[in-house]
Design an enzyme around this catalytic site. Structure first.
Site, mmCIF file in Angstrom:
data_model
loop_
_atom_site.group_PDB
_atom_site.id
_atom_site.type_symbol
_atom_site.label_atom_id
_atom_site.label_comp_id
_atom_site.label_asym_id
_atom_site.label_seq_id
_atom_site.Cartn_x
_atom_site.Cartn_y
_atom_site.Cartn_z
ATOM 1 C CE LYS A 84 -4.366 -1.702 1.449
ATOM 2 N NZ LYS A 84 -5.432 -1.748 2.235
ATOM 3 C CE LYS A 109 -6.168 -8.077 -0.787
ATOM 4 N NZ LYS A 109 -6.898 -8.088 0.578
ATOM 5 C CE LYS A 117 -13.321 -3.995 2.371
ATOM 6 N NZ LYS A 117 -12.171 -3.840 2.910
HETATM 7 N N1 AQP Z 1 -9.306 -11.299 -2.213
HETATM 8 C C1 AQP Z 1 -9.710 -11.873 -1.106
HETATM 9 N N2 AQP Z 1 -9.990 -13.278 -1.111
HETATM 10 C C2 AQP Z 1 -10.283 -13.844 0.432
HETATM 11 N N3 AQP Z 1 -10.475 -12.979 1.540
HETATM 12 C C3 AQP Z 1 -9.926 -11.810 1.378
HETATM 13 N N4 AQP Z 1 -10.313 -10.674 2.411
HETATM 14 C C4 AQP Z 1 -9.772 -9.557 1.607
HETATM 15 N N5 AQP Z 1 -9.841 -9.686 0.112
HETATM 16 C C5 AQP Z 1 -9.810 -11.025 0.070
HETATM 17 C C6 AQP Z 1 -10.702 -10.968 3.714
HETATM 18 O O1 AQP Z 1 -11.688 -10.023 4.019
HETATM 19 C C7 AQP Z 1 -11.614 -9.698 5.181
HETATM 20 C C8 AQP Z 1 -11.799 -8.126 5.395
HETATM 21 O O2 AQP Z 1 -10.896 -7.551 4.714
HETATM 22 P P1 AQP Z 1 -10.498 -5.951 5.345
HETATM 23 O O3 AQP Z 1 -11.479 -5.061 5.145
HETATM 24 O O4 AQP Z 1 -9.759 -5.799 6.742
HETATM 25 O O5 AQP Z 1 -9.399 -5.586 4.202
HETATM 26 P P2 AQP Z 1 -8.339 -6.153 3.171
HETATM 27 O O6 AQP Z 1 -7.921 -7.448 3.706
HETATM 28 O O7 AQP Z 1 -7.392 -5.208 3.027
HETATM 29 O O8 AQP Z 1 -9.343 -6.150 1.875
HETATM 30 P P3 AQP Z 1 -9.698 -5.508 0.621
HETATM 31 O O9 AQP Z 1 -10.831 -6.039 0.095
HETATM 32 O O10 AQP Z 1 -8.245 -5.750 -0.184
HETATM 33 O O11 AQP Z 1 -9.490 -3.967 1.326
HETATM 34 P P4 AQP Z 1 -8.926 -2.755 0.836
HETATM 35 O O12 AQP Z 1 -8.900 -2.566 -0.598
HETATM 36 O O13 AQP Z 1 -9.362 -1.726 1.652
HETATM 37 O O14 AQP Z 1 -7.417 -3.078 1.322
HETATM 38 C C9 AQP Z 1 -10.330 -10.080 5.751
HETATM 39 O O15 AQP Z 1 -10.792 -11.306 6.670
HETATM 40 C C10 AQP Z 1 -9.492 -10.484 4.579
HETATM 41 O O16 AQP Z 1 -8.819 -11.380 4.849
#
Ligand code: AQP
Length: 328
Positions: A111, A192, A195
């Site tokens: 990030k 991956k 969001k």
């Molecule tokens: N691609 C993924 N596959 C499986 N699990 C995933 N998680 C996130 N992306 C995937 C799981 O979702 C939960 C919540 O995640 P988070 O909100 O803490 O943030 P993150 O892991 O950083 O997810 P994002 O979607 O990638 O958000 P941003 O873009 O804001 O960084 C966690 O249990 C995570 O493992």
């Protein structure tokens, strides 16, 4: 009974990655565990957020937890910023963590890469996550594969605190799904699904219109071979779709491969689209009823009270162990 804690950031509209990696497993867990589900808004502000959108997404995420089957009679659903102990313990744990170990986190590296300026909060994200988990005496943390390293750090910080001050923290274990732990981008299946990905074609959002879901699956990147096979290395696109299929169908991925032998990619994608649409449609219907309801506020008020009671106790123990404040 054992305790589970899991948090999701209101940093964007939820994806099927968040759903399959985390949220989908929550409803069945709440029957067997003392469960805390948290909307981690303080984590979301480690990168810039629009204030009105953040508010809206926080509420939206609460409604989505419930629409997916979280039962407020069984689980505690609450917003991180409404329970001050999270920020307080996070500060104390930042004073236990070293800059070096925080800089080694891959999420921080990903990030911050190529950015001219990143917030200090992006670096100190893991101690806040550790505080979230440790405040509730958590035994088990159900998360996606991407959170493995942060959980390892949580365990290290807890052990260090216990050894240095007093043995107050339970050391939590991670729980990762076999399938669905790592959902990949539809447009770049070696990355991956996220969001905050700017390319919306790469991501299926849980609140996407049903037509949109079909379109995105149909334009997912595959390969020119036309053979349905599980091969992460050489066929990451089809492999990702197989994993998504298996997670939604709740079947082993080998079964999905066998069932779809000889099928063309177009037909396979069509079947997958219908499967995803069916499950998300039911969630979306419940979601829209909940989002506007007063019931949602009552549930969050109640969740805050319960979480605050439990977290304050642990925070006081931590303060006592460290010598913070006066004796009382
Ligand atoms: N691609 C993924 N596959 C499986 N699990 C995933 N998680 C996130 N992306 C995937 C799981 O979702 C939960 C919540 O995640 P988070 O909100 O803490 O943030 P993150 O892991 O950083 O997810 P994002 O979607 O990638 O958000 P941003 O873009 O804001 O960084 C966690 O249990 C995570 O493992």
């Amino acid at each position: 009974t054992q305790t589970i804690f899991s948090g999701i950031q209101p940093s964007g509209s939820l994806t099927i990655g968040n759903y399959l990696g985390a949220m989908k497993q929550f409803p069945e867990l709440q029957d067997d565990y003392d469960s805390y589900f948290c909307i981690v808004d303080y984590h979301a502000i480690t990168v810039p957020q629009d204030r009105l959108k953040l508010r809206e997404r926080t509420r939206s995420l609460a409604a989505l937890y419930l629409a997916c089957g979280i039962d407020p009679e069984k689980s505690t659903l609450f917003i991180q910023s409404e329970v001050p102990a999270h920020a307080e313990l996070s500060w104390m744990l930042q004073c236990v963590a070293s800059i070096g170990e925080l800089e080694r986190m891959t999420q921080f590296k990903d990030k911050s890469e190529g950015k001219e300026s990143v917030t200090a909060g992006l670096l100190t994200y893991p101690p806040l996550m550790a505080a979230d988990i440790l405040l509730y005496g958590t035994d088990l943390v159900p998360v996606g594969d991407d959170q493995k390293q942060h959980l390892e750090l949580t365990r290290n910080l807890a052990e260090r605190f216990n050894n240095r001050y007093n043995n107050i923290f339970n050391i939590p274990d991670i729980r990762i799904q076999e399938v669905g732990a790592r959902v990949m981008s539809l447009q770049n299946p070696t990355k991956k699904m996220s969001k905050s990905d700017d390319n919306h074609k790469a991501t299926i959002f849980m609140l996407d219109e049903l037509k949109q879901i079909e379109k995105k699956i149909k334009s997912a990147v595959t390969d020119s071979e036309g053979i349905i096979e599980y091969d992460e290395e050489n066929k990451p696109g089809i492999t990702n779709l197989l994993n998504i299929y298996a997670s939604f169908a709740e079947k082993p991925v080998e079964d999905i491969v066998t069932e779809n032998q000889g099928k063309g990619y177009g037909d396979f994608k069509q079947d997958l689209a219908e499967l995803v649409q069916g499950e998300l449609e039911a969630i979306q219907n419940r979601y829209y009823d909940l989002y506007e309801s007063d019931e949602l506020d009552d549930i969050l008020d109640h969740g805050r009270e319960k979480a605050d009671r439990v977290a304050s106790k642990m925070l006081n123990k931590a303060k006592k162990a460290m010598g913070i404040g006066r004796v009382h």
